[in-house]
Design a protein around this motif. Sequence first.
Motif, PDB file in Angstrom:
ATOM      1  N   UNK A  20     -48.071-100.645 -35.457  1.00 57.01           N
ATOM      2  CA  UNK A  20     -46.621-100.786 -35.351  1.00 57.01           C
ATOM      3  C   UNK A  20     -46.243-102.244 -35.146  1.00 57.01           C
ATOM      4  N   UNK A  21     -45.419-102.533 -34.145  1.00 54.94           N
ATOM      5  CA  UNK A  21     -45.002-103.903 -33.842  1.00 54.94           C
ATOM      6  C   UNK A  21     -45.585-104.387 -32.526  1.00 54.94           C
ATOM      7  N   UNK A  22     -46.748-103.887 -32.154  1.00 54.67           N
ATOM      8  CA  UNK A  22     -47.366-104.265 -30.881  1.00 54.67           C
ATOM      9  C   UNK A  22     -47.666-105.763 -30.847  1.00 54.67           C
ATOM     10  N   UNK A  23     -47.370-106.389 -29.711  1.00 55.03           N
ATOM     11  CA  UNK A  23     -47.745-107.788 -29.508  1.00 55.03           C
ATOM     12  C   UNK A  23     -49.245-107.856 -29.292  1.00 55.03           C
ATOM     13  N   UNK A  24     -49.872-108.870 -29.875  1.00 50.96           N
ATOM     14  CA  UNK A  24     -51.314-109.037 -29.751  1.00 50.96           C
ATOM     15  C   UNK A  24     -51.614-110.366 -29.072  1.00 50.96           C
ATOM     16  N   UNK A  25     -52.656-110.382 -28.249  1.00 47.87           N
ATOM     17  CA  UNK A  25     -53.076-111.593 -27.545  1.00 47.87           C
ATOM     18  C   UNK A  25     -54.586-111.767 -27.687  1.00 47.87           C
ATOM     19  N   UNK A  33     -66.361-114.701 -23.662  1.00 50.42           N
ATOM     20  CA  UNK A  33     -66.218-113.946 -24.904  1.00 50.42           C
ATOM     21  C   UNK A  33     -64.745-113.717 -25.218  1.00 50.42           C
ATOM     22  N   UNK A  34     -64.350-113.936 -26.478  1.00 47.14           N
ATOM     23  CA  UNK A  34     -62.962-113.730 -26.884  1.00 47.14           C
ATOM     24  C   UNK A  34     -62.779-112.340 -27.477  1.00 47.14           C
ATOM     25  N   UNK A  35     -61.669-111.702 -27.106  1.00 43.27           N
ATOM     26  CA  UNK A  35     -61.322-110.366 -27.573  1.00 43.27           C
ATOM     27  C   UNK A  35     -59.841-110.333 -27.894  1.00 43.27           C
ATOM     28  N   UNK A  36     -59.414-109.333 -28.643  1.00 41.89           N
ATOM     29  CA  UNK A  36     -58.000-109.143 -28.958  1.00 41.89           C
ATOM     30  C   UNK A  36     -57.501-107.903 -28.242  1.00 41.89           C
ATOM     31  N   UNK A  37     -56.311-108.018 -27.629  1.00 41.38           N
ATOM     32  CA  UNK A  37     -55.724-106.892 -26.896  1.00 41.38           C
ATOM     33  C   UNK A  37     -54.262-106.712 -27.274  1.00 41.38           C
ATOM     34  N   UNK A  38     -53.786-105.476 -27.175  1.00 41.78           N
ATOM     35  CA  UNK A  38     -52.352-105.233 -27.291  1.00 41.78           C
ATOM     36  C   UNK A  38     -51.701-105.611 -25.963  1.00 41.78           C
ATOM     37  N   UNK A  39     -50.438-106.027 -26.039  1.00 42.03           N
ATOM     38  CA  UNK A  39     -49.754-106.539 -24.849  1.00 42.03           C
ATOM     39  C   UNK A  39     -48.380-105.903 -24.669  1.00 42.03           C
ATOM     40  N   UNK A  62     -48.673 -96.200 -23.931  1.00 45.20           N
ATOM     41  CA  UNK A  62     -47.727 -95.067 -23.933  1.00 45.20           C
ATOM     42  C   UNK A  62     -47.549 -94.460 -25.325  1.00 45.20           C
ATOM     43  N   UNK A  63     -48.556 -94.632 -26.170  1.00 46.61           N
ATOM     44  CA  UNK A  63     -48.511 -94.064 -27.515  1.00 46.61           C
ATOM     45  C   UNK A  63     -49.943 -93.738 -27.917  1.00 46.61           C
ATOM     46  N   UNK A  64     -50.307 -92.481 -27.828  1.00 46.09           N
ATOM     47  CA  UNK A  64     -51.680 -92.089 -28.127  1.00 46.09           C
ATOM     48  C   UNK A  64     -52.044 -92.275 -29.598  1.00 46.09           C
ATOM     49  N   UNK A  65     -51.061 -92.553 -30.458  1.00 40.46           N
ATOM     50  CA  UNK A  65     -51.339 -92.822 -31.866  1.00 40.46           C
ATOM     51  C   UNK A  65     -51.646 -94.296 -32.105  1.00 40.46           C
ATOM     52  N   UNK A  66     -51.452 -95.135 -31.093  1.00 36.95           N
ATOM     53  CA  UNK A  66     -51.708 -96.568 -31.219  1.00 36.95           C
ATOM     54  C   UNK A  66     -53.199 -96.808 -31.430  1.00 36.95           C
ATOM     55  N   UNK A  67     -53.526 -97.633 -32.396  1.00 37.26           N
ATOM     56  CA  UNK A  67     -54.929 -97.950 -32.675  1.00 37.26           C
ATOM     57  C   UNK A  67     -55.300 -99.172 -31.830  1.00 37.26           C
ATOM     58  N   UNK A  68     -55.791 -98.934 -30.634  1.00 43.66           N
ATOM     59  CA  UNK A  68     -56.224-100.024 -29.768  1.00 43.66           C
ATOM     60  C   UNK A  68     -57.329 -99.543 -28.842  1.00 43.66           C
ATOM     61  N   UNK A  69     -58.220-100.439 -28.494  1.00 47.51           N
ATOM     62  CA  UNK A  69     -59.222-100.095 -27.490  1.00 47.51           C
ATOM     63  C   UNK A  69     -59.239-101.119 -26.367  1.00 47.51           C
TER      64      UNK A  69
END
Length: 81
Positions: A20-25, A33-39, A62-69
């Motif tokens: 979707x429009x999730x902010x990424x950091x 170690x560098x990783x990417x996370x939703x914010x 708050x969205x179980x359809x969000x593709x993030x770990x």
Amino acid sequence: MEIMQVVSDLVCSKRVVGFNNASLRVLKDLKGKQLVATDPVGVSPGEWVFTASGSAARIAMKDMKMITDLTICGIIDDWYE
């Protein structure tokens, strides 16, 4: 949960629907170690945060359809080692 530092924003012009429009950091863990996370919180580079990973990361968004770990759950004001 882990403690990490925000390195920078991550800007992506094209994404799969599940992001979707999730902010990424870009985050750096305590070993460098560098990783990417939703914010969902709205953090700035240089701030220290705590994160949730795995299925807890989707719950934190708050969205179980969000593709993030990996999701930022809060900004750390201070901690004692």
